[in-house]
Scaffold this active site. Structure first.
Site, PDB file in Angstrom:
ATOM      1  N   ASP A 121       0.829  -1.281  -0.006  1.00  0.00           N
ATOM      2  CA  ASP A 121      -0.120   0.005  -0.210  1.00  0.00           C
ATOM      3  C   ASP A 121       0.963   1.059  -0.060  1.00  0.00           C
ATOM      4  O   ASP A 121       1.974   1.460   0.713  1.00  0.00           O
ATOM      5  CB  ASP A 121      -0.795   0.164   1.449  1.00  0.00           C
ATOM      6  CG  ASP A 121      -1.947  -0.934   1.017  1.00  0.00           C
ATOM      7  OD1 ASP A 121      -2.594  -0.966   0.227  1.00  0.00           O
ATOM      8  OD2 ASP A 121      -2.453  -1.569   2.254  1.00  0.00           O
ATOM      9  N   ASP A 319      -6.763  -0.616  10.231  1.00  0.00           N
ATOM     10  CA  ASP A 319      -7.142  -0.957   9.037  1.00  0.00           C
ATOM     11  C   ASP A 319      -8.694  -0.778   8.533  1.00  0.00           C
ATOM     12  O   ASP A 319      -9.289  -0.559   7.659  1.00  0.00           O
ATOM     13  CB  ASP A 319      -7.176  -2.527   8.503  1.00  0.00           C
ATOM     14  CG  ASP A 319      -5.742  -2.774   8.492  1.00  0.00           C
ATOM     15  OD1 ASP A 319      -5.087  -1.845   7.953  1.00  0.00           O
ATOM     16  OD2 ASP A 319      -5.234  -4.016   8.260  1.00  0.00           O
TER      17      ASP A 319
END
Length: 435
Positions: A121, A319
């Site tokens: 990411d 998350d």
């Protein structure tokens, strides 16, 4: 590159079963390298990141057999270690951050482990110091090729030691844990991550013959053993996906049942969603979310504005902060989102502002959300997914918005969510994948 077209504003209804946990399975698959015996892993999600790691294991010589739609057997009895120094591995490994966790098992069993600087990411710096400092403490020699961004550790023998991790890194803990199970003597890891993913890895390693105590705490004690054997392991349901489905339900004012969520492993997730005013029920091991026209954010008992912040387990997982932020845009009330771990993870809020959300990005780590209470619907727009969690958050926003939205770069969503459009369609969403 593929895109999603989403016609928002429709109520959904039905039942969803969450996939296996991505963050657990990446560790579990690396652990198969610790033994020459067969290891069976069940509830493996069919997602890009997991499939990339399975491909790397295959190139490394692991014998892989698909036993069912989400079950595999792995046998690492005849590995091709020369692959680790090949150009192909430099390309394959750099595309997946989870590939870093092959280093610990390879170092433990073969005395050497290599990895290119891993990708993943675009959410800010994600350093690897914790991993390599742990290996060095166990007796490994470290080297780094700056030109090729290639890391290596080597040791004739690893020796147990006491270590205090500089941060409670989940992948760092997993990597050091896997290196230490075959070390000579006893290793203690203090400030170890204790997420359910780590607990699952410990249970699997103990089933293979390791001797790990303190499972579930931040102090792990590992008595090294000579060898590990095979086992069968089932991956937990993905708590991040469970939180995502809660977001889908409340933002579309829908009734939804999420099956087999493993309530005991959800930690703070139910508490945080309740603080946002979301109603749901525990039905056996399922979550039932009723249709709700509005939800009100709770203030603290002194009347001050609620802060939702991430923290190492048993704190709230980082998350899900992107999901919480999107949910808050249509809540009644105000909340401060504090993302402590990654400095780029909140940058997707400009897309929500374009959709009409009232969000103030205070700095790279904090955003204040003033909820609309569904008095003003989000507007459809065209956007690009920057990472897995922002991608699913933008998808949830698009399902809520009036009109048709387009999300580009949806490979980011596919990295973490199995067959997401088909599963959304099964509960009534209007979504299409377009080239």
């Amino acid at each position: 590159m593929a895109s999603f077209k989403i016609e928002g504003g429709h109520k959904l209804n039905g039942t969803i079963t969450p996939q296996g946990a991505k963050n657990e399975v990446l560790q579990i698959l690396c652990a198969v390298l610790l033994t020459p015996e067969k290891v069976i892993v069940n509830n493996v999600p069919d997602i890009i990141d997991v499939n990339k790691l399975i491909f790397i294991l295959g190139e490394l010589g692991v014998k892989i057999e698909k036993l069912g739609s989400n079950s595999y057997s792995f046998q690492a009895d005849e590995l091709k270690l020369e692959y680790l120094e090949s150009e192909n591995f430099k390309k394959d490994g750099s595309s997946l951050r989870g590939s870093i966790m092959i280093v610990g098992p390879l170092l433990a069993r073969f005395g050497k482990g290599y990895i290119p600087r891993p990708g993943g990411d675009k959410i800010g710096r994600r350093r690897l110091d914790t991993h390599f400092e742990g290996f060095i403490r166990l007796g490994a020699k470290f080297r780094y090729n700056k030109e090729e961004h290639f890391y290596g550790v080597e040791a004739d023998e690893l020796f147990g030691t006491d270590m205090l991790l500089d941060e409670a890194s989940v992948t760092g803990t997993a990597n050091i844990l896997m290196a230490s199970v075959l070390a000579t003597g006893t290793t203690t890891i203090y400030n170890a991550a204790c997420e359910p993913y780590i607990q699952q890895l410990c249970k699997m390693l103990n089933a293979m013959g390791a001797n790990i105590t303190g499972v579930g705490s931040n102090l792990l004690v590992i008595n090294g053993v000579d060898a590990l054997g095979g086992c069968e392991h089932r991956v937990l349901p993905d708590m991040i996906e469970i939180g995502s489905w809660i977001g889908v339900a409340v933002m579309t004012k829908s009734e939804l049942t999420i099956k087999d969520v493993s309530w005991d492993n959800l930690g703070q997730i139910p508490n945080v969603f309740r603080k946002l005013g979301i109603q749901f029920e525990k039905r056996g091991d399922d979550i039932y979310i009723p249709e709700q026209e509005s939800y009100e954010i709770q203030n603290y008992i002194d009347g001050s504005v609620l802060t939702v912040a991430d923290a190492p387990w048993p704190g709230f997982t980082p998350d899900l902060l992107s999901i919480v932020l999107v949910i808050a845009t249509q809540a009644k009330g105000t909340v401060l989102i504090h993302q402590k771990m990654f400095e780029s993870r909140l940058f997707f809020v400009d897309k929500l502002i374009d959709m009409g959300a009232k969000v103030i990005l205070c700095d790279p780590h904090r955003a204040t959300v003033i909820g609309h209470n569904f008095q003003s619907a989000l507007k459809a727009t065209t956007m690009t997914s920057p990472d897995i969690r922002a991608g699913i958050s933008l998808l949830i926003a698009a399902l809520s918005a009036k009109g048709t939205s387009t999300i580009h770069n949806i490979e980011q969503i596919d990295r973490g969510y199995e067959n997401i459009e088909a599963r959304l369609k099964s509960i009534g969403a209007k979504i299409e994948r377009v080239a």
